[in-house]
Design an enzyme around this catalytic site. Structure first.
Site, PDB file in Angstrom:
ATOM      1  N   TYR A  41       0.833  -1.204   0.000  1.00  0.00           N
ATOM      2  CA  TYR A  41       0.000   0.000   0.000  1.00  0.00           C
ATOM      3  C   TYR A  41       0.865   1.250   0.000  1.00  0.00           C
ATOM      4  O   TYR A  41       0.623   2.196  -0.758  1.00  0.00           O
ATOM      5  CB  TYR A  41      -0.920   0.004   1.216  1.00  0.00           C
ATOM      6  CG  TYR A  41      -1.649   1.322   1.416  1.00  0.00           C
ATOM      7  CD1 TYR A  41      -2.748   1.642   0.635  1.00  0.00           C
ATOM      8  CD2 TYR A  41      -1.209   2.234   2.368  1.00  0.00           C
ATOM      9  CE1 TYR A  41      -3.404   2.856   0.796  1.00  0.00           C
ATOM     10  CE2 TYR A  41      -1.856   3.447   2.538  1.00  0.00           C
ATOM     11  CZ  TYR A  41      -2.953   3.753   1.753  1.00  0.00           C
ATOM     12  OH  TYR A  41      -3.597   4.957   1.916  1.00  0.00           O
ATOM     13  N   ALA A  96      -2.297   8.698   4.640  1.00  0.00           N
ATOM     14  CA  ALA A  96      -3.399   8.025   5.331  1.00  0.00           C
ATOM     15  C   ALA A  96      -2.902   6.892   6.217  1.00  0.00           C
ATOM     16  O   ALA A  96      -1.818   6.340   6.015  1.00  0.00           O
ATOM     17  CB  ALA A  96      -4.391   7.475   4.305  1.00  0.00           C
ATOM     18  N   SER A 123      -4.068  13.824   7.519  1.00  0.00           N
ATOM     19  CA  SER A 123      -4.945  13.379   6.443  1.00  0.00           C
ATOM     20  C   SER A 123      -6.397  13.253   6.889  1.00  0.00           C
ATOM     21  O   SER A 123      -6.685  12.860   8.027  1.00  0.00           O
ATOM     22  CB  SER A 123      -4.457  12.028   5.921  1.00  0.00           C
ATOM     23  OG  SER A 123      -5.368  11.478   4.979  1.00  0.00           O
ATOM     24  N   TYR A 146     -10.279  16.107   1.808  1.00  0.00           N
ATOM     25  CA  TYR A 146     -10.921  15.651   0.580  1.00  0.00           C
ATOM     26  C   TYR A 146     -12.374  16.106   0.649  1.00  0.00           C
ATOM     27  O   TYR A 146     -13.088  15.774   1.603  1.00  0.00           O
ATOM     28  CB  TYR A 146     -10.888  14.123   0.464  1.00  0.00           C
ATOM     29  CG  TYR A 146      -9.552  13.529   0.102  1.00  0.00           C
ATOM     30  CD1 TYR A 146      -8.983  13.734  -1.155  1.00  0.00           C
ATOM     31  CD2 TYR A 146      -8.858  12.732   1.011  1.00  0.00           C
ATOM     32  CE1 TYR A 146      -7.762  13.171  -1.491  1.00  0.00           C
ATOM     33  CE2 TYR A 146      -7.638  12.158   0.687  1.00  0.00           C
ATOM     34  CZ  TYR A 146      -7.095  12.385  -0.570  1.00  0.00           C
ATOM     35  OH  TYR A 146      -5.885  11.827  -0.902  1.00  0.00           O
ATOM     36  N   THR A 172      -6.717  18.516  -1.240  1.00  0.00           N
ATOM     37  CA  THR A 172      -6.144  17.644  -2.263  1.00  0.00           C
ATOM     38  C   THR A 172      -7.147  17.457  -3.392  1.00  0.00           C
ATOM     39  O   THR A 172      -8.287  17.060  -3.154  1.00  0.00           O
ATOM     40  CB  THR A 172      -5.763  16.282  -1.657  1.00  0.00           C
ATOM     41  OG1 THR A 172      -4.767  16.483  -0.650  1.00  0.00           O
ATOM     42  CG2 THR A 172      -5.207  15.354  -2.716  1.00  0.00           C
ATOM     43  N   ARG A 180      -3.883   1.153  -8.453  1.00  0.00           N
ATOM     44  CA  ARG A 180      -2.512   0.820  -8.082  1.00  0.00           C
ATOM     45  C   ARG A 180      -2.393  -0.707  -8.056  1.00  0.00           C
ATOM     46  O   ARG A 180      -2.855  -1.380  -7.128  1.00  0.00           O
ATOM     47  CB  ARG A 180      -2.148   1.438  -6.732  1.00  0.00           C
ATOM     48  CG  ARG A 180      -2.121   2.958  -6.787  1.00  0.00           C
ATOM     49  CD  ARG A 180      -1.557   3.562  -5.516  1.00  0.00           C
ATOM     50  NE  ARG A 180      -2.445   3.425  -4.382  1.00  0.00           N
ATOM     51  CZ  ARG A 180      -3.364   4.327  -4.023  1.00  0.00           C
ATOM     52  NH1 ARG A 180      -3.523   5.437  -4.735  1.00  0.00           N
ATOM     53  NH2 ARG A 180      -4.126   4.134  -2.964  1.00  0.00           N
ATOM     54  N   LYS A 245      -3.505  21.198  -3.293  1.00  0.00           N
ATOM     55  CA  LYS A 245      -2.460  20.191  -3.479  1.00  0.00           C
ATOM     56  C   LYS A 245      -2.779  19.294  -4.669  1.00  0.00           C
ATOM     57  O   LYS A 245      -3.882  18.752  -4.764  1.00  0.00           O
ATOM     58  CB  LYS A 245      -2.323  19.341  -2.216  1.00  0.00           C
ATOM     59  CG  LYS A 245      -1.219  18.289  -2.290  1.00  0.00           C
ATOM     60  CD  LYS A 245      -1.122  17.523  -0.981  1.00  0.00           C
ATOM     61  CE  LYS A 245       0.041  16.545  -0.991  1.00  0.00           C
ATOM     62  NZ  LYS A 245      -0.149  15.454  -1.956  1.00  0.00           N
ATOM     63  N   SER A 267       2.426  18.767  -7.065  1.00  0.00           N
ATOM     64  CA  SER A 267       2.482  17.370  -6.641  1.00  0.00           C
ATOM     65  C   SER A 267       1.849  16.462  -7.673  1.00  0.00           C
ATOM     66  O   SER A 267       0.835  16.827  -8.283  1.00  0.00           O
ATOM     67  CB  SER A 267       1.746  17.209  -5.295  1.00  0.00           C
ATOM     68  OG  SER A 267       1.662  15.848  -4.915  1.00  0.00           O
ATOM     69  N   HIS A 269       1.131  13.395  -6.501  1.00  0.00           N
ATOM     70  CA  HIS A 269       0.620  12.431  -5.518  1.00  0.00           C
ATOM     71  C   HIS A 269       1.583  11.261  -5.345  1.00  0.00           C
ATOM     72  O   HIS A 269       1.172  10.108  -5.163  1.00  0.00           O
ATOM     73  CB  HIS A 269      -0.761  11.919  -5.929  1.00  0.00           C
ATOM     74  CG  HIS A 269      -1.678  11.660  -4.770  1.00  0.00           C
ATOM     75  ND1 HIS A 269      -2.605  12.578  -4.348  1.00  0.00           N
ATOM     76  CD2 HIS A 269      -1.809  10.596  -3.927  1.00  0.00           C
ATOM     77  CE1 HIS A 269      -3.274  12.089  -3.318  1.00  0.00           C
ATOM     78  NE2 HIS A 269      -2.797  10.888  -3.035  1.00  0.00           N
ATOM     79  N   ASP A 300       6.262  18.520  -3.522  1.00  0.00           N
ATOM     80  CA  ASP A 300       6.594  17.242  -2.915  1.00  0.00           C
ATOM     81  C   ASP A 300       6.908  16.241  -4.009  1.00  0.00           C
ATOM     82  O   ASP A 300       6.819  16.543  -5.194  1.00  0.00           O
ATOM     83  CB  ASP A 300       5.470  16.751  -1.995  1.00  0.00           C
ATOM     84  CG  ASP A 300       4.210  16.318  -2.733  1.00  0.00           C
ATOM     85  OD1 ASP A 300       4.198  16.269  -3.981  1.00  0.00           O
ATOM     86  OD2 ASP A 300       3.207  16.016  -2.067  1.00  0.00           O
ATOM     87  N   GLY A 301       7.303  15.038  -3.614  1.00  0.00           N
ATOM     88  CA  GLY A 301       7.547  13.970  -4.578  1.00  0.00           C
ATOM     89  C   GLY A 301       9.018  13.740  -4.848  1.00  0.00           C
ATOM     90  O   GLY A 301       9.652  14.539  -5.536  1.00  0.00           O
ATOM     91  N   GLY A 302       9.595  12.665  -4.292  1.00  0.00           N
ATOM     92  CA  GLY A 302      10.964  12.277  -4.610  1.00  0.00           C
ATOM     93  C   GLY A 302      12.039  12.877  -3.727  1.00  0.00           C
ATOM     94  O   GLY A 302      13.215  12.580  -3.908  1.00  0.00           O
ATOM     95  N   ILE A 303      11.674  13.707  -2.768  1.00  0.00           N
ATOM     96  CA  ILE A 303      12.675  14.357  -1.923  1.00  0.00           C
ATOM     97  C   ILE A 303      13.201  13.348  -0.902  1.00  0.00           C
ATOM     98  O   ILE A 303      12.451  12.813  -0.091  1.00  0.00           O
ATOM     99  CB  ILE A 303      12.076  15.587  -1.218  1.00  0.00           C
ATOM    100  CG1 ILE A 303      11.730  16.649  -2.265  1.00  0.00           C
ATOM    101  CG2 ILE A 303      13.041  16.151  -0.171  1.00  0.00           C
ATOM    102  CD1 ILE A 303      10.877  17.775  -1.739  1.00  0.00           C
TER     103      ILE A 303
END
Length: 378
Positions: A41, A96, A123, A146, A172, A180, A245, A267, A269, A300-303
């Site tokens: 997950y 989450a 979240s 959300y 978001t 996924r 976001k 982002s 996500h 965000d993403g990949g940091i």
């Protein structure tokens, strides 16, 4: 191997920590501890994982240009973000179900974030109520929202966050649907005792329709997703700052500004929603160029390194968010792990600032990049 949560008033940094020297160590240690389905997950990405991989690869392509003999006597990582005085530009992104990864869940995360002086975005799908998280921490908390098909329920969530003392709302907007495969192959489902407690009593919206031969999504899930009018409606309901976001397109950033949002979070996500998207850091410069400094831009993403934070700020970010890495640390050592991982990341940022000759973050710009990418076309 388990680690105790700190007692009230106890500093998590004083607890025993594993031999983790950077975020990759925490990821490796977490992989050994987290059940396979929960790991699927957390690690899952959309499609073939191209977007997820691109997030990391894009940072690796950027190189820094060192500078020597700079005056660092008054160096600091402090920033001002939307009127909030922060000790550093690193925030914990909404994730989450923290109790999938540690029995104390969001309570431990909030304690660790507070020690590290890092704002935590809680979240909507937290496994601990937003009120309980607030009670467990004196740190700065933002609430990720959300929008629900039931607007009355949405407004109730907003009022609860306001009453509990949350400082901002992160709306978001990039994940109305997703597929996924990795978590589906693993047969992931929430274990007993873990649920989105803030959504208790809400009638679930349909995600998929009938079987083969019928539309999987159209006519079921998508008619219930938020629209731009909902952003304007939310803006009219609260005085809290609202950050949008999940923005990658400059036109969406312009529309968000027109709707009165206070900040943008660039982002994709974490590569979890749609594959073949650009890396967040690749999309960042166009968003920055479009907004011209009128509202803050986060990414965000990949940091995974302090150097990544510096690169993001060189391309115009006002602050950054991390997601999976602090969950890895949570899984390994609870509150102590979260605090330590953030401390490590901040230390790496300070080293990067020192060796590129930048005593403050407002002096960081494209000139610290060796062969920087071309500015966005007008």
């Amino acid at each position: 191997m388990s680690f105790p949560a700190p007692a009230p008033g106890e500093n998590p940094m004083q607890l025993h920590l594993p031999e983790a020297y950077d975020l990759s160590d925490y990821e490796a240690l977490a992989r050994e501890r987290v059940p396979a389905a929960s790991w699927a997950y957390l690690a899952a990405a959309a499609g073939d994982g191209l977007t997820n991989a691109a997030n990391r690869a894009a940072y690796d392509r950027l190189r820094l240009l060192p500078r020597v003999l700079s005056d660092l006597s008054k160096a600091t990582t402090r920033i001002n973000l939307m009127g909030f005085a922060l000790e550093h530009p690193i925030l914990l992104a909404p994730v989450a179900y923290h109790r999938l990864f540690h029995p104390d869940g969001e309570l431990a995360t909030a304690q660790g974030a507070a020690i590290a002086q890092a704002p935590l975005v809680v979240s909507t799908q937290a496994s601990t109520s937003l009120e309980e998280v607030r009670a467990a921490s004196r740190g700065q908390l933002w609430f990720q929202l959300y929008i629900q098909p039931d607007w009355g329920f949405t407004v109730n969530l907003l009022r609860r966050a306001e009453a509990a003392g949350y400082s901002a709302v992160v709306l978001t907007v990039d994940a109305p649907v997703s597929l996924r495969t990795q978590e589906r192959r693993a047969g992931f489902s929430l274990p007993p005792g873990v649920e989105a407690v803030n959504l208790a009593g809400l009638k679930p919206r349909p995600l998929h329709s009938g079987g083969i031969g019928s539309s999987p999504l159209f006519g079921t899930a998508l008619p219930h997703t938020p629209l731009w009018g909902d952003v304007a409606r939310l803006r009219s309901l609260t005085r809290l700052p609202i950050l949008l976001k999940g923005v990658l397109a400059p036109d969406d950033a312009s529309r968000a500004l027109a709707e009165g949002v206070d900040g943008i979070i660039v982002s994709n996500h974490g590569g979890r929603v749609l594959d073949s998207l650009p890396a967040s850091i690749e999309a960042l410069p166009r968003i920055v160029e479009t907004l011209e400094g009128r509202i803050p831009v986060l990414v965000d993403g990949g940091i995974r390194r302090g150097t990544d934070i510096l690169k993001a700020m060189a391309l115009g970010a006002n602050a950054v968010m991390i997601g999976r890495p602090y969950i890895h640390a949570l899984a390994v050592a609870g509150a102590a792990g979260v605090a330590h991982a953030m401390h490590v990341l901040r230390a790496e940022l300070e080293v990067a600032m020192a060796l590129t000759g930048r005593p403050t973050l407002d002096t960081v710009n494209r000139s610290i990049l060796f062969d920087p990418p071309a500015p966005p076309a007008p």
